[in-house]
Structure formats: C-alpha cells, structure tokens
Design a protein around this motif. Sequence first.
Motif, PDB file in Angstrom:
ATOM      1  N   ALA A  26      10.426 -31.944  38.165  1.00  0.00           N
ATOM      2  CA  ALA A  26      11.115 -30.734  37.697  1.00  0.00           C
ATOM      3  C   ALA A  26      12.539 -30.718  38.182  1.00  0.00           C
ATOM      4  O   ALA A  26      12.872 -31.235  39.233  1.00  0.00           O
ATOM      5  N   ASP A  27      13.399 -30.078  37.384  1.00  0.00           N
ATOM      6  CA  ASP A  27      14.805 -29.937  37.745  1.00  0.00           C
ATOM      7  C   ASP A  27      14.929 -28.991  38.915  1.00  0.00           C
ATOM      8  O   ASP A  27      14.391 -27.903  38.903  1.00  0.00           O
ATOM      9  N   GLY A  28      15.652 -29.419  39.959  1.00  0.00           N
ATOM     10  CA  GLY A  28      15.790 -28.561  41.125  1.00  0.00           C
ATOM     11  C   GLY A  28      16.884 -27.545  40.998  1.00  0.00           C
ATOM     12  O   GLY A  28      17.031 -26.692  41.840  1.00  0.00           O
ATOM     13  N   GLY A  29      17.726 -27.566  39.962  1.00  0.00           N
ATOM     14  CA  GLY A  29      18.806 -26.601  39.861  1.00  0.00           C
ATOM     15  C   GLY A  29      18.445 -25.443  38.959  1.00  0.00           C
ATOM     16  O   GLY A  29      17.405 -25.384  38.340  1.00  0.00           O
ATOM     17  N   ALA A  30      19.345 -24.475  38.893  1.00  0.00           N
ATOM     18  CA  ALA A  30      19.159 -23.297  38.049  1.00  0.00           C
ATOM     19  C   ALA A  30      20.486 -22.922  37.449  1.00  0.00           C
ATOM     20  O   ALA A  30      21.516 -22.992  38.098  1.00  0.00           O
ATOM     21  N   ASP A  31      20.462 -22.522  36.198  1.00  0.00           N
ATOM     22  CA  ASP A  31      21.712 -22.134  35.546  1.00  0.00           C
ATOM     23  C   ASP A  31      22.270 -20.893  36.178  1.00  0.00           C
ATOM     24  O   ASP A  31      21.565 -19.971  36.531  1.00  0.00           O
ATOM     25  N   ARG A  37      25.681 -24.476  37.851  1.00  0.00           N
ATOM     26  CA  ARG A  37      24.311 -24.897  38.078  1.00  0.00           C
ATOM     27  C   ARG A  37      24.151 -25.189  39.562  1.00  0.00           C
ATOM     28  O   ARG A  37      24.902 -25.980  40.130  1.00  0.00           O
ATOM     29  N   LEU A  38      23.176 -24.514  40.189  1.00  0.00           N
ATOM     30  CA  LEU A  38      22.877 -24.779  41.595  1.00  0.00           C
ATOM     31  C   LEU A  38      21.948 -25.977  41.681  1.00  0.00           C
ATOM     32  O   LEU A  38      20.844 -25.947  41.119  1.00  0.00           O
ATOM     33  N   ALA A  39      22.360 -27.002  42.366  1.00  0.00           N
ATOM     34  CA  ALA A  39      21.561 -28.215  42.522  1.00  0.00           C
ATOM     35  C   ALA A  39      21.482 -28.566  44.002  1.00  0.00           C
ATOM     36  O   ALA A  39      22.461 -28.437  44.747  1.00  0.00           O
ATOM     37  N   LEU A  40      20.323 -28.999  44.442  1.00  0.00           N
ATOM     38  CA  LEU A  40      20.117 -29.396  45.825  1.00  0.00           C
ATOM     39  C   LEU A  40      20.894 -30.672  46.101  1.00  0.00           C
ATOM     40  O   LEU A  40      20.696 -31.699  45.442  1.00  0.00           O
ATOM     41  N   THR A  41      21.799 -30.622  47.071  1.00  0.00           N
ATOM     42  CA  THR A  41      22.649 -31.776  47.368  1.00  0.00           C
ATOM     43  C   THR A  41      22.497 -32.291  48.788  1.00  0.00           C
ATOM     44  O   THR A  41      22.830 -33.439  49.055  1.00  0.00           O
ATOM     45  N   ALA A  57      27.196 -25.721  43.207  1.00  0.00           N
ATOM     46  CA  ALA A  57      27.422 -25.424  41.791  1.00  0.00           C
ATOM     47  C   ALA A  57      28.921 -25.348  41.554  1.00  0.00           C
ATOM     48  O   ALA A  57      29.681 -24.931  42.437  1.00  0.00           O
ATOM     49  N   THR A  58      29.332 -25.764  40.385  1.00  0.00           N
ATOM     50  CA  THR A  58      30.723 -25.631  39.966  1.00  0.00           C
ATOM     51  C   THR A  58      30.782 -24.509  38.931  1.00  0.00           C
ATOM     52  O   THR A  58      30.109 -24.590  37.884  1.00  0.00           O
ATOM     53  N   GLY A 227      39.933 -21.035  36.321  1.00  0.00           N
ATOM     54  CA  GLY A 227      39.806 -22.305  37.009  1.00  0.00           C
ATOM     55  C   GLY A 227      38.414 -22.523  37.576  1.00  0.00           C
ATOM     56  O   GLY A 227      37.692 -21.584  37.892  1.00  0.00           O
ATOM     57  N   GLU A 228      38.034 -23.782  37.718  1.00  0.00           N
ATOM     58  CA  GLU A 228      36.738 -24.094  38.285  1.00  0.00           C
ATOM     59  C   GLU A 228      36.814 -24.109  39.808  1.00  0.00           C
ATOM     60  O   GLU A 228      37.856 -24.425  40.388  1.00  0.00           O
ATOM     61  N   ARG A 229      35.729 -23.763  40.425  1.00  0.00           N
ATOM     62  CA  ARG A 229      35.642 -23.779  41.879  1.00  0.00           C
ATOM     63  C   ARG A 229      34.212 -24.153  42.278  1.00  0.00           C
ATOM     64  O   ARG A 229      33.285 -24.046  41.469  1.00  0.00           O
ATOM     65  N   ARG A 230      34.074 -24.571  43.526  1.00  0.00           N
ATOM     66  CA  ARG A 230      32.777 -25.009  44.013  1.00  0.00           C
ATOM     67  C   ARG A 230      32.161 -23.919  44.888  1.00  0.00           C
ATOM     68  O   ARG A 230      32.829 -23.341  45.745  1.00  0.00           O
TER      69      ARG A 230
END
Length: 737
Positions: A26-31, A37-41, A57-58, A227-230
């Motif tokens: 399963a995908d570990g992130g969420a929209d 998208r939050l993803a486990l890093t 997430a960006t 602008g994009e941010r993390r």
Amino acid sequence: MTRAILLATTALLTAAPAAWAANGSADGGADGGGGGRLALTRVLLSTGGVGYFEYEATVSGDADLSLEVRRDQVDDVLKSIVVYDDKGGVGTIGLPGAEPLDTAFRELPFSAGDLHSPAALLSAMRGAEVTAGGSSQLTGRLMSVTEETARLPGGDNATVTRHRVTLMTADGMRQLVLEEADTLRFTNPAVQAQIDKALAAVADNARRERRRLTVQSHAPKDGQAGGERRVRVGYVAEMPLWKATYRLSLGADGAPAGTGRPPDGRGALQGWAVLENLSGEDWRGVDLTVVSGNPVTLRQALYTPYFVERPEVPVEVLGRVLPSADEGTVTLDAARPAMRAESSRPAPAPAMAAPAPMAERMAEPMAKTATAPYGSALGTPAVAAVDSAEAGTAEGAQVLFHYPQPVTVPNGGTLMMPIAARAMPVERVALYQPATAARHPLAALRLRNDGDTALPPGLLTFYDRASGTAATAAAGNTAAGNTAAGNTAYVGDARMATLPAGDSRLLSFAVDQSVTVDREEKPDRRLSRATIADGVLTLSVIDRQTTIYTVAGAPDGDRNLVIEHPRRAGWTLAEAAGGGTDGKPDATAIAYRLPLAVPAGKTVTLTATLERPRQERIVLTDLSADQIAARAAATELPAEVRQALTAMAGLRAAVAEKERRIAELERDRTDRIADQDRLRENLKALPAGSDLHKRTLAKMAEAENRLDAIARDLATARGEAEAARQTLRERVKALAI
C-alpha cells in the motif's frame, strides 16, 4: 569473506525496494491540499523502545495534509507530533474523536444496535412517516412493529417469523407485512439524511484501527503563495527494540601454529542490527537510522477524554409562604435608628487573561544528523557518535548508526542492517569466576574497541578459522578441534555489554576444562594499635581474609588466567602475589581481576588478601574484674596496656569486695526486720506479764540492738565502697596510654 558478506547484503537491500514494490504494498502517503503528498522518508529506531517517523510533502499555498496512524499509536502521536514548514505557517491538527461511533449516535433518535435489523429501526422511529410500496401503496406514521409466527404451507409444521407493521394513515390504521413490502422509505428527507449519516459512521468505524490526522499548512504571508515549499511532519511512536548481534572470527592462513589468532593479534568483527517493521505501513525507500542509548521515554493517555468530578448540589425548592395579618403599629417614645442588613453582593469575577497569540511560524526544521560518508574499506555503513544536548537539560550520550542507502521493509518484515565491520585487537584469556564455575575457568576473549564509536550490547558468535588447536581445545570442542586447517569452526557464543571506544571487554564463550582451580580461605585478625584515654580502651583491629588459589595448568598450552576475586564492602585488596603473576590487577563493580600466567602442565599459586580496618571501643568502668583480667591476659596487647589493665582489675576487684560486703549487710538487715515483724505478731497473742511474753520482749530488744549495729556497719561499708569507686574512677581517668 567479511567484505563479500557485507557487499552481498548491500546488494540485497538495494534490490529489495523493487522486489517488495512488485508485491503491491500500500502507498504510505496521503494526498494533501495544494497538490502535496505526505510520504514516509525517514525512520529512526531507538533502544528506548520507540521510533521516530518523518513524512515529507511538497505543497503550494494553503494545504491540508492527511496522515493515517494506528489507533494504539494516537497517544504517542499526540504527545510527540512536530511540524516543520520551511516558509509557511502551521495551523491546526485535527483527527476523529476517540469514540466516533458513540459521538455520531449521541443526537440521533436511534442507536447503532437499531441498525441491525429493519424491524428494530422501525420500532426506534415510531411516529415517523413512511411510504410503503408493493401490492398496496400506503403512507402513514409508524405505530408499532409486531413479531408474529406464520405456518408455511406443505403440512410439515415449518414456521417463519414475520413482522407486522401498523401505520396510522388518513383512512385510519392500516397494516402490512414488512417482509412482503417491496420498498419502505421515510418521507421526511431530514430523517433519511440522519439514517444515511449513521450508516456512513458505521462504515467509517469499521476502520477504527486507524485514525486519520489532518495537518493544516498555511501559505506564507509575503505574497509568494504560489511557490512550492517543503513540509515535514514527524512523531515518535512505540516500536520493538532493535537488537545488536556480532560475529568475531579469529585465525587466518599463515597464523602461528597453536595460537588460533592472526599474527597481528586482531580479529574480524561484524556487527548487525536486527529490527522489525511493526509500524503498520510499509517502509519504501526510507532513510534508516538506529540509535543505541538509554533515553527517557514516557507515555500518556492523551486520546482518552477525562472529566472532572463535580459535587452535586440539590435544587433548592422554595416552600409555601403564608404571610401573617398586620395588626397595626405603635408609637415609640424615641426614634431609634432602623437596623439595615447590607445585601451581600458577590465579588465580581476576575477578567480572563487574553490568550497569548499563536506564533505565526514554528521553529526552523531540526538539522539532520551529520554522518560519516559511506564507503570504508570493508564496505560498512557510516558510523557516528552523537551527543544529544538541549539547553537547560542534562546531556545523554547516544551512538547512532545510519545506513547510507534507502531501505525498503514491508509491514511486519524483519531486516538485518550491518553496523560494524572492522578488525579489532583480541587477546585470548582464561577467566575464573567462582560463582559461575567453581573448579574450571571460562575460555574467554579480551576484545578492545580501538575505534571512535561505542558498540551497543548484544550476543557475539565466535568462529575460529585457524588450524583448530588452541581455541577449540580451550573450549573443549573436540569435534571442532579436528577441523582441517583453514576451515571455519564454530566455538561458542558470548554476551557483550556496551563497549565504549577505547575500552575492552572479557567475552566468555566456553568452559576450559583443561585448567583446574582450587581455593582455600584463611581468615585472620591483627591488632595494630591500642590506646586508653578517658576510661575507654580503643583497639584498632585489621581483619584479614586470605584466599590461596592453586591452579593446575593445561597440558596443551600456556594460559593467561584472570581470576575474579570477589570484592567486599569496606574491604580493600592488600596483597595479590604469586609465582606466576603478570601485570597489574584491575577491578569491576563486584570483583578484582587478578592476572596470573599459568605455564603448560605447571601448578602455580596466587594469594589474594583483603583487609578491613575497624575499631573496638570498650568502656573499662563497665567491665567486671574478671572481664578486665581477661583483656589484660591478651598477649597481642602492648605490655604497658596489659600492666595498666592488671592494676585496674585489682582496683575493680576491691570495689567488688566492698559491694559484696554491702550486699551481705543488707540481706542480714532484711532478715532481722522480718524476724521483728514475726515477734510483734506473736506478742499480740501472748498474755501480758507471762514468761513467754517477757522472753519475746527480750528478743525484740536484742533484734533492735542488732539492727542498730547493722545500720552502723552498712554506713561504714557504703562509705568504703564509694571511696574504692572514687579511687577506681580517678585512676581510670588519669590513665592515658
């Protein structure tokens, strides 16, 4: 061999993401809002029984980021969740309540149990208007739902349960069988919406093992909303302990015969971290770090609602009042001031302090821990020591092991991560621990950490790659001892405690039955000093406990024996000598470690002596003459002290003689008084003037004269005894040796 194993492991970890991804995890992130998208890093596992999980997430503009966690992790998440936004601001974090199903039904006219059957729901909704479809179209309000049993046709006495629904319609009461109706719907859209909402809550509660958190991230206020941010979100949750395990290989081709170790006295150490992913989601290409330390980890039930108990006050109900009739007034002679009762006014409530404004931006993201670059000679992961410190708190040293490549572990999977692979100084010794094995020492290794990083505790498996002589013989492993030259033989396992950099540990892996140890205990006591002052004899005594170790050497080779001699509170090691001692002793928390060189086939001894100084204080005036004389007879005392005690024993004997004389006179007086009392009683029964009466009077007079003489002698004896005591006290006080 070591390099080949670690390179193969690295290749396995590199290939694992693709293999596990093929299984459809399963995908570990969420929209999140704004396209994020939050993803486990990043995953960091601690020996404190917790793990740190970091998601990234960006996003652009305002964003709502979703994160799902297990229900049993929510308390830890609420305690530790932290949000880092490089440029924007952090808003609220929301999640469903601890009991969302109860909350959903709290204001509904029916309960969750009423949804188990249509009949139960209709009974709970009595009075609501429904429309039934089928052979007859009916619209009316629900009155009742009655269960009935009907016999099925066929004559086999089979029955079926049906429900008869009674409706109040415009034409009066009408009935229908619920099981025969094609449709039955509530005509009020609001009622239908309530049922739809309840069913949605039941469906959502089926996923009660997980909770979805919604993290709000606000766009920066500098006008750069596009602008994009993390954004990074991290939390700490309970995780299984990761375990360290080691392998130590000794010996190599070309090693000296019979040594069982490389020519340079070093062994090849491999260290591994065994860890499990029980987080509830797959780890896909995460940055993995394990930390060894002893942090304080706490938990608190933050997801459980708590209510403050308040005392219940009864409602005051005013009783009926019957005013009395006014009977008029009278005129007073002088005006009197009327008494007035000041009304009690409650003090105004203090104004509530305005809430402190929320910080528009949280602290800058925590810098990632720097690690050494990957790619040492043996292909080991980078290892770095980290001192965790925070202003105003105590420091706690931890050791961090960071794997340099992304790691993938499915939920429920286990992974072995290499944490050490290097050559370390090793020395073979025999360790004698009386509490472990009373007759034979343990075959052991002294492993010294000459690196820059501490090694966490774990089990160590010992292999011998030599010709199978010294190591296997010391372990009593005859099968391994017959191993052909150059083959690897398993020798034993050992427990290794935390090994700091620059320190060493003794690792015991077998019993060395070729060496025999005998012990002999010899307690002793020695007087070092004796003083007399202010009537107190002070003896400075040294207690000695001597243990003689007799060691019979092994016929197959020399042994470097380390004897663990138990430490005792208040005792110090005064002597550790023997014919084969080599090196200086050191100590652990419970024992002294005494080195002893034992040649092959020889018998050597080692004498260990513990000493404990103590003092005995004896108040001489409290001793009897015999007790003082016994002390004076002790040959260990100096002659001057013995002479003084002998003279003091004579004075104490003189006092005792005076006290015995006083005791005799007091007994004689007691007897005379008792005899006088007897004569008085007899005198009362005798006729006055008779001969027996006269003789009794004469005896009473004689007894009275004797009592007077005893009183004078007793006064003299008491004076003499007090004089003797005074002489003894003065002599004792004046005595100083």
